[in-house]
Design an enzyme around this catalytic site. Sequence first.
Site, PDB file in Angstrom:
ATOM      1  N   TYR B 426      47.778  10.726  -6.694  1.00  0.00           N
ATOM      2  CA  TYR B 426      49.167  11.164  -6.913  1.00  0.00           C
ATOM      3  C   TYR B 426      50.202  10.086  -6.606  1.00  0.00           C
ATOM      4  O   TYR B 426      49.894   9.061  -6.066  1.00  0.00           O
ATOM      5  CB  TYR B 426      49.468  12.520  -6.288  1.00  0.00           C
ATOM      6  CG  TYR B 426      49.409  12.746  -4.791  1.00  0.00           C
ATOM      7  CD1 TYR B 426      49.334  11.737  -3.857  1.00  0.00           C
ATOM      8  CD2 TYR B 426      49.467  14.074  -4.324  1.00  0.00           C
ATOM      9  CE1 TYR B 426      49.315  12.029  -2.507  1.00  0.00           C
ATOM     10  CE2 TYR B 426      49.451  14.370  -2.972  1.00  0.00           C
ATOM     11  CZ  TYR B 426      49.381  13.337  -2.067  1.00  0.00           C
ATOM     12  OH  TYR B 426      49.370  13.629  -0.744  1.00  0.00           O
ATOM     13  N   GLU B 427      51.410  10.344  -7.076  1.00  0.00           N
ATOM     14  CA  GLU B 427      52.502   9.339  -7.055  1.00  0.00           C
ATOM     15  C   GLU B 427      52.112   8.078  -7.820  1.00  0.00           C
ATOM     16  O   GLU B 427      52.505   6.970  -7.452  1.00  0.00           O
ATOM     17  CB  GLU B 427      52.905   8.978  -5.623  1.00  0.00           C
ATOM     18  CG  GLU B 427      53.276  10.134  -4.738  1.00  0.00           C
ATOM     19  CD  GLU B 427      54.329  11.057  -5.347  1.00  0.00           C
ATOM     20  OE1 GLU B 427      55.104  10.610  -6.194  1.00  0.00           O
ATOM     21  OE2 GLU B 427      54.326  12.250  -4.986  1.00  0.00           O
ATOM     22  N   GLY B 428      51.402   8.259  -8.921  1.00  0.00           N
ATOM     23  CA  GLY B 428      50.933   7.119  -9.717  1.00  0.00           C
ATOM     24  C   GLY B 428      49.570   6.697  -9.230  1.00  0.00           C
ATOM     25  O   GLY B 428      49.419   6.288  -8.070  1.00  0.00           O
TER      26      GLY B 428
END
Lengths: 568, 568
Positions: B426-428
Amino acid sequence: MSFRSPVSDVEFVLSAVVGYNQLAETKRFEDAGAETVSAVLGEAGRLCDEVVAPLNRASDLQGARLEDGVVRVTPGFDAAYAAFCDGGWVGLAASPERGGMGLPETVQFAVNEFLSGACLSFQLLPLLSQGQIEALEAHASEEIKALYMPKLLTGKWSGTMNLTEPQAGSDVGALRTKAELNGDGSFAISGQKIFISWGDHDLSENICHLVLARLPDAAAGTRGISLFMVPKYLPNPDGTLGTANALNVVSLEHKMGLHGSPTAVMNYDGATGWLVGPENGGMAAMFTMMNAARLAVGFQGVGVAEAAYQKAAAFASERKQGAVGGTGAIIEFADVRRMLMGMKADVFAARAICYACAVALDMEKATGDEAWMARAAFLTPIAKAFGSDVGVEVSGTGLQIHGGMGFVEETGAAQFVRDARITPIYEGTNGIQAMDLVGRKLSDGGEAAFRLLDEVEANAEAARAVLPELGEPVWSAAETLRETSEWLVAQDQGARNAVAVPFLRAFARVLGADAHLKAALAEDGKGPRAGLARFYIDRLLPEHDALCAQVRVGDKGLYDLSVDDLLA
Amino acid sequence: MSFRSPVSDVEFVLSAVVGYNQLAETKRFEDAGAETVSAVLGEAGRLCDEVVAPLNRASDLQGARLEDGVVRVTPGFDAAYAAFCDGGWVGLAASPERGGMGLPETVQFAVNEFLSGACLSFQLLPLLSQGQIEALEAHASEEIKALYMPKLLTGKWSGTMNLTEPQAGSDVGALRTKAELNGDGSFAISGQKIFISWGDHDLSENICHLVLARLPDAAAGTRGISLFMVPKYLPNPDGTLGTANALNVVSLEHKMGLHGSPTAVMNYDGATGWLVGPENGGMAAMFTMMNAARLAVGFQGVGVAEAAYQKAAAFASERKQGAVGGTGAIIEFADVRRMLMGMKADVFAARAICYACAVALDMEKATGDEAWMARAAFLTPIAKAFGSDVGVEVSGTGLQIHGGMGFVEETGAAQFVRDARITPIYEGTNGIQAMDLVGRKLSDGGEAAFRLLDEVEANAEAARAVLPELGEPVWSAAETLRETSEWLVAQDQGARNAVAVPFLRAFARVLGADAHLKAALAEDGKGPRAGLARFYIDRLLPEHDALCAQVRVGDKGLYDLSVDDLLA
């Protein structure tokens, strides 16, 4: 997106990489030529893909449960187990005199690889029976063989291994379960065993526990351990079932994965058992099972890795994200491709190492040649550890390729990660495998190791002429590893143990490179197999240098931090 | 065996490794000297250890559930959240004019590191509010700030980020959620968002969704995206709650880990929202949240790794197996020690990289200096990816040290593995972090990278005189990395993307070595920190060479296999 058993990949590895044809040229396995193997693997693949694989998700969601002292397994396992047994798959490698098919273990390992990819929880059940069959063939009395083997071979009864106790995990010698002689030549077994896979279930009529225990006044440690057959139901001499034995399942573990495989705490309360092998000779009999089981776990890692790869590749070829060329799917992105090719290259390498070990085991059986024995012994810890590590790593990368969907259980990628996670632990942790490699397996002064490296270098030397960009780095890596091995055999056991794990992995990296090189040579340096070999040799093999550098550190500084420092 | 926040380790990193004292010398943070920080971290540590950590197992077993459209959270989270909010911890780094404490983000990151080790599921809730506070401070109208920030700062209301849609995961530009102007200046938001952490729950009175959506006729891709504040309950101008907004939770994901954090599918059905930042300027506002969130995820990895290390070290110091010297516990075995020291060394390295990034972010805020901005921007993807990778790797090794017990959920080691597994996604994803590093973050021709390497080499150069066996390999690794970086900046984007991940990791390995070297120098090459530095530099740093070798391959051969070959 469903699993397809990698039949043609395995056939290629057998024929072009690990020299299966030598086996078919032996007297013992003269009937197990490539055509026979192909037919057997094709049939096994269909069973795995069509009957077993569809149960994998259910094995996770509806795992084994203990209800009123009885273990209930995943719905659908009953029909799949019946199909597996009816096909005669349990006795694939057992001797024909006992009703087995007499095929090489290598073929049985291949079937077990497919089965692991289809459903690892399910695979354990016949695998344990096969290990028991092998142990009984090697060590049991004629009476026990005659009574138990026909039932085990047909799957009507199943087998378990009972080693571990709460205070004795990796340290088998610390076990306390007692065996006391009854008047009739049988023994009364008392104690608690933990981590007993398929310790109880409702798929077979009887469950045959091979239990390690101590006779009264037995020596301490592993020299005082004997092996006993302790069935759930006491069989009558005609093979029908008599009364229930004095044993029961205390509880099932709540595990991270492998939910479909019941992991039992077993209690033996003066249960009736019969000696297998000589008194105090339990470890030798156990090692027969353990050795086959170790390699089998390497194959489990390969099987799960193959399934995780297939799922990730299918997802990546369907998932559209952002503006890329080609199909428009994320499989076109450089980093996704790097991950997929890395997974595929490592599955190939681990698979080749496992089959090389299997062929060596069979060649040992067929020829009695000590060099094959030494090779099988040397490769076993590498196959177990590298195969299972690849299972964990590849399933982890597979999850990563799925992005956020990978973390969602419905997708199925996470199950591979959770199921595979046991494989670097059971049948001896990978740390113990590595210590076996640098200890017992180098106690010949490295002879088996250097013989393997001779072959790797000869192969690389030959490749230099036709595929220099591949042959050269493989030769050079083998040479670095040879020097590192020479250094290592000159060290004491303390230093060896400190770097056993990086040494094992360095060896696996080089053996994997050798296998890829053979694959590339088999296709004249062209086509996808050569492309994969290039990827491995360019990008994955370099790890070997860093690993050899680690090995050379030995145990220097390893105890500079005190226990208190580590706990601070 | 319970979690203890690593207060003194963090204080050491701040003072001796990442130059926190520079921050306290700025006007902005003049009140945040070492003593203040020490008091704050000590207090945070007590809260995390005593109030939050005891809930971690419950967060796994009794995760969030959706019942009749309402999300119920883990029992005990309510009291812990109240204690956290009452202590003023949500607004630790928010500006004092808004009611925050005005401390450096660095201190807030430290608290969040502790909180991640105590209970990652719980930590996400205040973290998301803090990200929203930061985004509102930077981009929202005065009206929105005045209405929302006091509530968010006290934790009475909480915040979420709504980016992802089913067809738009990493490709935010593909999102379809619509925003249409109402008559009163507000907008009607319609669409479905997925993976919304803490998208609904019963711990705060209101939930403030920041939602990315498209205005009618907005440009395609990321240039046509705007950001909206869409609260669960429409607030009255005095801050009291009005009617429910037209939004609802469709379902919660069944995840591999992080069960305590509800991950919602959110449906917006003409929900009322207000623009945050300019029309079509949503990505800039989102990046404010995303950047802080990326570094926060790196810290999450560090926090979980620390907790997993502590658990494994405690287990290893208590578990007796076999005959070893010293305490008789497995912590004396060379291979267990190798694993523990490797874990500890990597936690230290990842922690140091994360705090170096945090200090750079704060220095940028305090001084406006572009060099600090460039450093923070360069370090952010490294901190996110390496921190989260270390979280996964260290928790995996922690499980391994527990042997079979590690696979049993009651032990708690497996939960760290499952919870940490989301952080590289997550978050890239970490692949996207690496592409950001070799793309945008090298678009300065590598200036920020080379400036960092100058410092590493200067430090190593100085160390050569006093600790040559440590200074020399660090200098040499930095030099290899410099040459590799020079090579990389001369390549096109295709080649860079193909080797982005190994490049990022190579950089992290060298930065980690630099941090360890500083630690060793700070203690004159003696004591446990120097011992750990030796371990890292001797055994973990060599990986960097193999990684640089991989980088140099670029995209050579990466497309030699066709999509069909990969699917075959």
